[in-house]
Design a protein around this motif. Structure first.
Motif, PDB file in Angstrom:
ATOM      1  N   SER A 107      -7.054   1.688  -1.197  1.00 50.62           N
ATOM      2  CA  SER A 107      -5.636   1.361  -1.250  1.00 50.62           C
ATOM      3  C   SER A 107      -4.789   2.630  -1.266  1.00 50.62           C
ATOM      4  CB  SER A 107      -5.341   0.504  -2.485  1.00 50.62           C
ATOM      5  OG  SER A 107      -3.956   0.277  -2.612  1.00 50.62           O
ATOM      6  N   GLU A 108      -5.208   3.595  -2.060  1.00 54.48           N
ATOM      7  CA  GLU A 108      -4.471   4.868  -2.112  1.00 54.48           C
ATOM      8  C   GLU A 108      -4.528   5.579  -0.765  1.00 54.48           C
ATOM      9  OE1 GLU A 108      -2.429   6.015  -4.531  1.00 54.48           O
ATOM     10  OE2 GLU A 108      -2.871   4.103  -5.494  1.00 54.48           O
ATOM     11  N   GLN A 109      -5.689   5.559  -0.118  1.00 51.66           N
ATOM     12  CA  GLN A 109      -5.804   6.175   1.200  1.00 51.66           C
ATOM     13  C   GLN A 109      -4.900   5.480   2.215  1.00 51.66           C
ATOM     14  OE1 GLN A 109     -10.070   5.759   1.564  1.00 51.66           O
ATOM     15  NE2 GLN A 109     -10.391   7.945   1.231  1.00 51.66           N
ATOM     16  N   THR A 110      -4.804   4.165   2.121  1.00 48.53           N
ATOM     17  CA  THR A 110      -3.951   3.394   3.031  1.00 48.53           C
ATOM     18  C   THR A 110      -2.483   3.731   2.791  1.00 48.53           C
ATOM     19  OG1 THR A 110      -5.586   1.636   3.130  1.00 48.53           O
ATOM     20  CG2 THR A 110      -3.341   1.058   3.766  1.00 48.53           C
ATOM     21  N   LEU A 111      -2.083   3.832   1.515  1.00 45.36           N
ATOM     22  CA  LEU A 111      -0.693   4.193   1.215  1.00 45.36           C
ATOM     23  C   LEU A 111      -0.387   5.612   1.680  1.00 45.36           C
ATOM     24  CD1 LEU A 111      -0.294   2.595  -2.318  1.00 45.36           C
ATOM     25  CD2 LEU A 111       0.961   1.960  -0.247  1.00 45.36           C
ATOM     26  N   LEU A 112      -1.337   6.518   1.512  1.00 44.18           N
ATOM     27  CA  LEU A 112      -1.124   7.884   1.999  1.00 44.18           C
ATOM     28  C   LEU A 112      -0.977   7.907   3.517  1.00 44.18           C
ATOM     29  CD1 LEU A 112      -3.584   9.814  -0.323  1.00 44.18           C
ATOM     30  CD2 LEU A 112      -1.110  10.191  -0.153  1.00 44.18           C
ATOM     31  N   ALA A 113      -1.767   7.112   4.220  1.00 44.15           N
ATOM     32  CA  ALA A 113      -1.652   7.037   5.682  1.00 44.15           C
ATOM     33  C   ALA A 113      -0.304   6.456   6.080  1.00 44.15           C
ATOM     34  CB  ALA A 113      -2.787   6.196   6.256  1.00 44.15           C
ATOM     35  N   LEU A 114       0.163   5.457   5.344  1.00 47.70           N
ATOM     36  CA  LEU A 114       1.474   4.863   5.630  1.00 47.70           C
ATOM     37  C   LEU A 114       2.583   5.887   5.405  1.00 47.70           C
ATOM     38  CD1 LEU A 114       3.269   2.448   6.357  1.00 47.70           C
ATOM     39  CD2 LEU A 114       3.168   1.767   3.936  1.00 47.70           C
ATOM     40  N   HIS A 115       2.515   6.601   4.301  1.00 41.04           N
ATOM     41  CA  HIS A 115       3.517   7.637   4.031  1.00 41.04           C
ATOM     42  C   HIS A 115       3.534   8.681   5.143  1.00 41.04           C
ATOM     43  CE1 HIS A 115       4.627   7.148  -0.433  1.00 41.04           C
ATOM     44  NE2 HIS A 115       4.028   6.043  -0.060  1.00 41.04           N
ATOM     45  N   ALA A 116       2.355   9.121   5.557  1.00 41.80           N
ATOM     46  CA  ALA A 116       2.275  10.135   6.611  1.00 41.80           C
ATOM     47  C   ALA A 116       2.832   9.609   7.929  1.00 41.80           C
ATOM     48  CB  ALA A 116       0.830  10.594   6.786  1.00 41.80           C
ATOM     49  N   ALA A 117       2.517   8.364   8.255  1.00 44.29           N
ATOM     50  CA  ALA A 117       3.003   7.781   9.507  1.00 44.29           C
ATOM     51  C   ALA A 117       4.520   7.619   9.490  1.00 44.29           C
ATOM     52  CB  ALA A 117       2.329   6.430   9.753  1.00 44.29           C
ATOM     53  N   VAL A 118       5.073   7.180   8.366  1.00 45.02           N
ATOM     54  CA  VAL A 118       6.524   7.016   8.263  1.00 45.02           C
ATOM     55  C   VAL A 118       7.213   8.382   8.326  1.00 45.02           C
ATOM     56  CG1 VAL A 118       8.412   6.309   6.713  1.00 45.02           C
ATOM     57  CG2 VAL A 118       6.443   4.795   7.084  1.00 45.02           C
ATOM     58  N   ALA A 119       6.665   9.376   7.625  1.00 46.16           N
ATOM     59  CA  ALA A 119       7.261  10.718   7.654  1.00 46.16           C
ATOM     60  C   ALA A 119       7.199  11.320   9.056  1.00 46.16           C
ATOM     61  CB  ALA A 119       6.556  11.625   6.653  1.00 46.16           C
ATOM     62  N   ALA A 120       6.121  11.039   9.795  1.00 45.35           N
ATOM     63  CA  ALA A 120       6.010  11.559  11.165  1.00 45.35           C
ATOM     64  C   ALA A 120       6.980  10.851  12.103  1.00 45.35           C
ATOM     65  CB  ALA A 120       4.579  11.397  11.665  1.00 45.35           C
ATOM     66  N   ALA A 121       7.146   9.539  11.930  1.00 47.16           N
ATOM     67  CA  ALA A 121       8.036   8.778  12.807  1.00 47.16           C
ATOM     68  C   ALA A 121       9.502   8.973  12.452  1.00 47.16           C
ATOM     69  CB  ALA A 121       7.684   7.292  12.736  1.00 47.16           C
ATOM     70  N   HIS A 122       9.770   9.216  11.184  1.00 50.60           N
ATOM     71  CA  HIS A 122      11.156   9.384  10.697  1.00 50.60           C
ATOM     72  C   HIS A 122      11.221  10.614   9.795  1.00 50.60           C
ATOM     73  CE1 HIS A 122      12.005   5.376  12.236  1.00 50.60           C
ATOM     74  NE2 HIS A 122      10.915   4.954  11.606  1.00 50.60           N
ATOM     75  N   PRO A 123      11.346  11.794  10.408  1.00 53.53           N
ATOM     76  CA  PRO A 123      11.336  13.032   9.614  1.00 53.53           C
ATOM     77  C   PRO A 123      12.420  13.084   8.532  1.00 53.53           C
ATOM     78  CG  PRO A 123      11.127  13.535  11.942  1.00 53.53           C
ATOM     79  CD  PRO A 123      11.413  12.066  11.835  1.00 53.53           C
ATOM     80  N   ASP A 124      13.494  12.337   8.726  1.00 56.87           N
ATOM     81  CA  ASP A 124      14.551  12.327   7.717  1.00 56.87           C
ATOM     82  C   ASP A 124      14.106  11.647   6.420  1.00 56.87           C
ATOM     83  OD1 ASP A 124      14.537  10.137   9.597  1.00 56.87           O
ATOM     84  OD2 ASP A 124      16.308   9.333   8.589  1.00 56.87           O
ATOM     85  N   LEU A 125      13.026  10.866   6.457  1.00 57.82           N
ATOM     86  CA  LEU A 125      12.498  10.202   5.254  1.00 57.82           C
ATOM     87  C   LEU A 125      11.417  11.024   4.549  1.00 57.82           C
ATOM     88  CD1 LEU A 125      12.182   6.509   6.505  1.00 57.82           C
ATOM     89  CD2 LEU A 125      13.962   7.503   5.058  1.00 57.82           C
ATOM     90  N   ALA A 126      10.994  12.104   5.159  1.00 60.45           N
ATOM     91  CA  ALA A 126       9.906  12.907   4.595  1.00 60.45           C
ATOM     92  C   ALA A 126      10.243  13.417   3.199  1.00 60.45           C
ATOM     93  CB  ALA A 126       9.563  14.065   5.521  1.00 60.45           C
ATOM     94  N   ALA A 127      11.462  13.875   2.990  1.00 60.29           N
ATOM     95  CA  ALA A 127      11.850  14.399   1.669  1.00 60.29           C
ATOM     96  C   ALA A 127      11.868  13.289   0.617  1.00 60.29           C
ATOM     97  CB  ALA A 127      13.217  15.065   1.750  1.00 60.29           C
ATOM     98  N   THR A 128      12.244  12.085   1.017  1.00 61.54           N
ATOM     99  CA  THR A 128      12.256  10.949   0.089  1.00 61.54           C
ATOM    100  C   THR A 128      10.833  10.557  -0.295  1.00 61.54           C
ATOM    101  OG1 THR A 128      14.289  10.116   1.113  1.00 61.54           O
ATOM    102  CG2 THR A 128      12.992   8.547  -0.183  1.00 61.54           C
ATOM    103  N   LEU A 129       9.932  10.582   0.668  1.00 60.69           N
ATOM    104  CA  LEU A 129       8.556  10.145   0.429  1.00 60.69           C
ATOM    105  C   LEU A 129       7.678  11.213  -0.220  1.00 60.69           C
ATOM    106  CD1 LEU A 129       7.852   8.143   3.705  1.00 60.69           C
ATOM    107  CD2 LEU A 129       8.336   7.240   1.419  1.00 60.69           C
ATOM    108  N   GLN A 130       8.046  12.483  -0.092  1.00 61.66           N
ATOM    109  CA  GLN A 130       7.174  13.575  -0.543  1.00 61.66           C
ATOM    110  C   GLN A 130       6.769  13.460  -2.014  1.00 61.66           C
ATOM    111  OE1 GLN A 130       7.561  16.442  -2.670  1.00 61.66           O
ATOM    112  NE2 GLN A 130       5.456  16.976  -2.109  1.00 61.66           N
ATOM    113  N   PRO A 131       7.676  13.217  -2.972  1.00 65.46           N
ATOM    114  CA  PRO A 131       7.216  13.109  -4.365  1.00 65.46           C
ATOM    115  C   PRO A 131       6.304  11.902  -4.599  1.00 65.46           C
ATOM    116  CG  PRO A 131       9.635  13.133  -4.251  1.00 65.46           C
ATOM    117  CD  PRO A 131       9.112  13.133  -2.858  1.00 65.46           C
ATOM    118  N   LEU A 132       6.553  10.828  -3.876  1.00 69.42           N
ATOM    119  CA  LEU A 132       5.716   9.640  -4.016  1.00 69.42           C
ATOM    120  C   LEU A 132       4.336   9.881  -3.408  1.00 69.42           C
ATOM    121  CD1 LEU A 132       8.402   6.968  -3.059  1.00 69.42           C
ATOM    122  CD2 LEU A 132       7.967   8.027  -5.272  1.00 69.42           C
ATOM    123  N   THR A 133       4.314  10.605  -2.306  1.00 68.35           N
ATOM    124  CA  THR A 133       3.042  10.966  -1.681  1.00 68.35           C
ATOM    125  C   THR A 133       2.229  11.840  -2.625  1.00 68.35           C
ATOM    126  OG1 THR A 133       4.076  10.852   0.505  1.00 68.35           O
ATOM    127  CG2 THR A 133       1.997  12.059   0.355  1.00 68.35           C
TER     128      THR A 133
END
Length: 168
Positions: free
Chosen positions: A58-84
């Motif tokens: 589950s953690e690996q899946t969430l990490l993959a989702l975070h990475a995919a969202v950050a790659a597709a929407h670089p403006d969300l990378a800073a929001t997701l970084q602490p959660l990642t």
């Protein structure tokens, strides 16, 4: 007699020379905080191994989702970084906490999920995935036989529930 004394000295010197190596090896074994064998019946241990494995996936899946969202929407990378970073810590805690199935690799690559084309939709998908993972961790913590695993899973559930609220 001299030969016997020399042989005794050699044995003593070999013993003294080997003592630090033996001491270091024993200390390294004793320093491992993970239990070598879990208390309780084998079926409970096997159930906990499965719960831990599912939580790791589950953690690996969430990490993959975070990475995919950050790659597709670089403006969300800073929001997701602490959660990642939290998910990286969760994964490390689960892997270090106890046994995992034979052949399991915590570094296994999870396929990147599809990401919504708009940033708001992608963020909503991450929030929903976080809430679903939190619910799954709560159920797993209640099912865990070992108190340590139950505590780790409950802590992760609380963190992921918080992520869902922050992102909503």
């Amino acid at each position: 007699m001299t030969q016997r004394v020399d042989e005794g000295r050699r044995r003593l010197l070999a013993l003294v020379a080997g003592a630090p190596v033996l001491g270091a090896a024993l200390a390294a074994c004793a320093a491992d905080p993970r239990p070598k064998a879990a208390p309780g019946p084998r079926s409970a241990l096997d159930a906990d191994v499965k719960l831990r494995w599912r939580a790791v996936r589950s953690e690996q899946t969430l990490l993959a989702l975070h990475a995919a969202v950050a790659a597709a929407h670089p403006d969300l990378a800073a929001t997701l970084q602490p959660l990642t970073a939290h998910h990286d810590e969760h994964l490390a805690a689960l892997v270090a906490d106890g046994p995992l199935p034979y052949g399991f690799s915590p570094d296994a690559v999870v396929a990147a999920p599809e990401v919504a084309g708009d940033a708001a939709g992608a963020l909503a998908a991450v929030a929903a995935a976080e809430r679903a993972a939190a619910d799954t961790c709560v159920a797993a913590s209640l099912a865990a036989a070992g108190p340590r695993l139950a505590a780790v899973l409950a802590t992760i559930a609380g963190s992921e529930a918080g992520h869902g609220v922050v992102l909503a």
